[in-house]
Design a protein around this motif. Structure first.
Motif, PDB file in Angstrom:
ATOM      1  N   THR A  52       0.828  -1.203   0.000  1.00  0.00           N
ATOM      2  CA  THR A  52       0.000   0.000   0.000  1.00  0.00           C
ATOM      3  C   THR A  52       0.863   1.254   0.000  1.00  0.00           C
ATOM      4  N   ASP A  56       1.270   1.828  -6.077  1.00  0.00           N
ATOM      5  CA  ASP A  56      -0.066   2.329  -6.371  1.00  0.00           C
ATOM      6  C   ASP A  56      -0.816   1.344  -7.260  1.00  0.00           C
ATOM      7  N   ASP A  60      -8.528   2.608  -6.196  1.00  0.00           N
ATOM      8  CA  ASP A  60      -8.481   2.453  -4.745  1.00  0.00           C
ATOM      9  C   ASP A  60      -9.903   2.464  -4.214  1.00  0.00           C
ATOM     10  N   GLN A  70      -7.053   6.053  -8.754  1.00  0.00           N
ATOM     11  CA  GLN A  70      -5.702   6.196  -8.238  1.00  0.00           C
ATOM     12  C   GLN A  70      -4.793   6.410  -9.455  1.00  0.00           C
ATOM     13  N   ASN A 204       1.465  12.414  -5.964  1.00  0.00           N
ATOM     14  CA  ASN A 204       0.655  13.015  -4.900  1.00  0.00           C
ATOM     15  C   ASN A 204       1.529  13.331  -3.680  1.00  0.00           C
ATOM     16  N   ARG A 496      -2.904   3.266   4.889  1.00  0.00           N
ATOM     17  CA  ARG A 496      -2.643   4.304   3.897  1.00  0.00           C
ATOM     18  C   ARG A 496      -1.999   5.493   4.611  1.00  0.00           C
ATOM     19  N   GLU A 498      -1.173   8.597   3.236  1.00  0.00           N
ATOM     20  CA  GLU A 498      -1.492   9.948   2.812  1.00  0.00           C
ATOM     21  C   GLU A 498      -2.080  10.729   3.979  1.00  0.00           C
TER      22      GLU A 498
END
Length: 504
Positions: A52, A56, A60, A70, A204, A496, A498
């Motif tokens: 994860t 990528d 997602d 994604q 990202n 995740r 992010e």
């Protein structure tokens, strides 16, 4: 006085530097070590946690299980449902500088289907080929409609790896994997750590606030929690349910939860090599007897403090795919004894079960061992490191194995590959042509009611033949230091990163 000021200043700088360095590295305690770091070859859940951050996917999910873009920005189905077209994100590169484009997607799908060691073949069995429509547009053609193929692209079949690295390394790609995720591979020491560092060219990157992430396999739940409490690690996946009350009472720690899409159970060797020629693989009555000897609700209360859900099938109660005709059966020791007698074992029988050498699986099997003994079944526990257990399971050197599945959004991915003939994770080598027909038909329609009916019919056969006994549905429990912010729990159990930060 001057000397003191200079010392104090240097000390403050050192502390500030150390604090900043600490804040940039996230250390995660895993329940076990990942297997090979190749999305096509891997099968462990902890491997998916690492992927994860590393690889990528085309698609997602949201915490509410909605499929979202994604690496693919949008998609559309053909009118007949036999082709899926993706438009791809531009400006993405793999960690080795290789450009991500439609040709890369075509290569990944072909590799998943043709690599000798690939476990994704059954996931992509409906894919008949791909067409590159432009630099950033690709069509996936299907031999028949497949309702689950889009959801597959939110999992390992949709993880994109560098064609350059994969062509160069072949089956050894997993030794130094190259993907396009927020973090890139740095190093690995088996049974000790996997280190990833932030990829500065990530598409990202503005959402990534960590310089590195270190995954540490710590099988003992007590040791894992102690490391969290001391601050040596900042996040623990799969907190033991029995530790939940203690952690919730600690102001320095935070708990996050999500209901799992998966299950835990016992898989029997039905016909996997010479090991499949055993009483348990040859006679379904023995497997049925063990199932009747187990009180799943007591398992949940004793081992998990009631935090989980007893299971009778892959989807949990409350799922739209749950088959109500097969609720969790009550324990019936006399029925278990009767089945043993019918099978020719009135004085009892021994069953060796391999189990991961971690706390909760061991406790689970010890309780099952006590329950089964009352019916005349002598359960012998064979504890193994998880990767070794999976290797033995694949090779067929087992009679029964306590193993589970973390769960995918579409029901096909939670059943088809485990029980269809030649399914890539069908370690039991169970085979029933009617089950194959029903589950293949369920893949080929998008009508929910029709799919539910087909799964219910397959469940009728599988409940009788019992190649796999379902025991419980976990609740994902994550524990973390209070300085860790931005963590969002997901029902698939993946971590995740992010938006995740380590505050000073």
């Amino acid at each position: 006085m001057t000397t003191f000021k200079l010392f104090a200043t240097v000390s403050c700088i050192a502390l500030s530097t150390a604090s900043a360095a600490y804040a940039q590295e996230l250390r995660i305690g895993l329940q076990s070590d990942a297997d090979v770091l190749d999305p096509d070859q891997s099968r462990t859940f902890v491997g998916e946690i690492v992927f994860t951050s590393l690889c990528d996917k085309l698609v997602d999910i949201t915490p509410d299980l909605e499929l979202i873009p994604q690496l693919a920005t949008e998609w559309s189905w053909s009118e007949a449902g036999d082709a899926l077209t993706f438009k791809l994100r531009e400006g993405v590169t793999f960690h080795d500088g290789t450009v991500f484009d439609a040709e890369a997607v075509a290569y990944n799908i072909e590799r998943s289907q043709t690599l000798d060691e690939s476990r994704r073949k059954s996931d992509l069995a409906s894919v008949s080929g791909t067409e590159v429509l432009g630099p950033y547009e690709i069509r996936i053609n299907l031999s028949q409609p497949d309702a689950g193929i889009l959801a597959e692209m939110a999992n390992r079949p949709g993880m994109m790896i560098s064609p350059t690295a994969a062509k160069a390394e072949g089956a050894d790609f997993g030794l130094a994997p190259v993907c396009s995720g927020p973090f890139q591979f740095a190093d690995r020491v088996a049974q000790d750590r996997i280190t990833l560092k932030a990829f500065p060219e990530y598409w990202n990157a503005s959402e990534i606030h960590l310089d590195s992430v270190v995954f540490l396999p710590i099988p003992d739940t007590t040791v894992r929690l102690a490391n969290l409490q001391s601050g040596d690690i900042q996040l623990v996946e799969r907190l033991a349910a029995t530790d939940l009350t203690q952690v919730e009472g600690d102001s320095s720690l935070i708990v996050e939860k999500a209901t799992s899409l998966g299950y835990q159970g016992i898989t029997f060797n039905i016909d996997n090599g010479a090991g499949g020629d055993n009483p348990w693989g040859n006679d379904k009555r023995l497997r049925q007897a063990l199932s009747y000897a187990i009180d799943r609700e007591v398992l949940n209360q004793v081992v998990f403090d009631g935090a989980f859900t007893p299971a009778s099938q892959p989807p949990a109660p409350g799922s739209p795919w749950f088959v109500a005709d097969y609720p969790v059966e009550a324990r019936d020791v006399e029925k278990a004894k009767s089945l043993l007698e019918e099978a020719g074992y009135p004085d009892g029988i021994t069953l060796e079960v391999q189990v991961p050498n971690t706390n909760e699986p061991m406790q689970l099997l010890q309780v099952i061992q006590a329950m089964a003994s009352e019916a005349g079944i002598d359960v012998q526990i064979s504890a193994k490191e998880f990767a070794t257990l999976l290797q033995d399971q694949t090779a067929g050197t087992f009679t029964a194995s306590q193993v589970g599945w973390s769960g995918y959004v579409d029901p096909s991915a939670n059943l088809h590959q485990f029980v269809t003939t030649d399914g890539n994770i069908n370690d039991a080598h169970y085979s029933n042509s009617e089950v194959d027909r029903l589950l293949n038909a369920a893949r080929s329609t998008t009508e929910t009611d029709e799919r539910k009916s087909l799964y219910a019919q397959a469940r009728t056969i599988l409940a009788d033949e019992a190649p796999l006994l379902y025991l419980y549905h976990p609740t994902w429990l994550w524990a973390m230091r209070s300085e860790l912010t931005g963590f969002v729990p997901y029902p698939d159990g993946r971590i995740r990163l992010e938006g995740v930060r380590l505050e000073q």
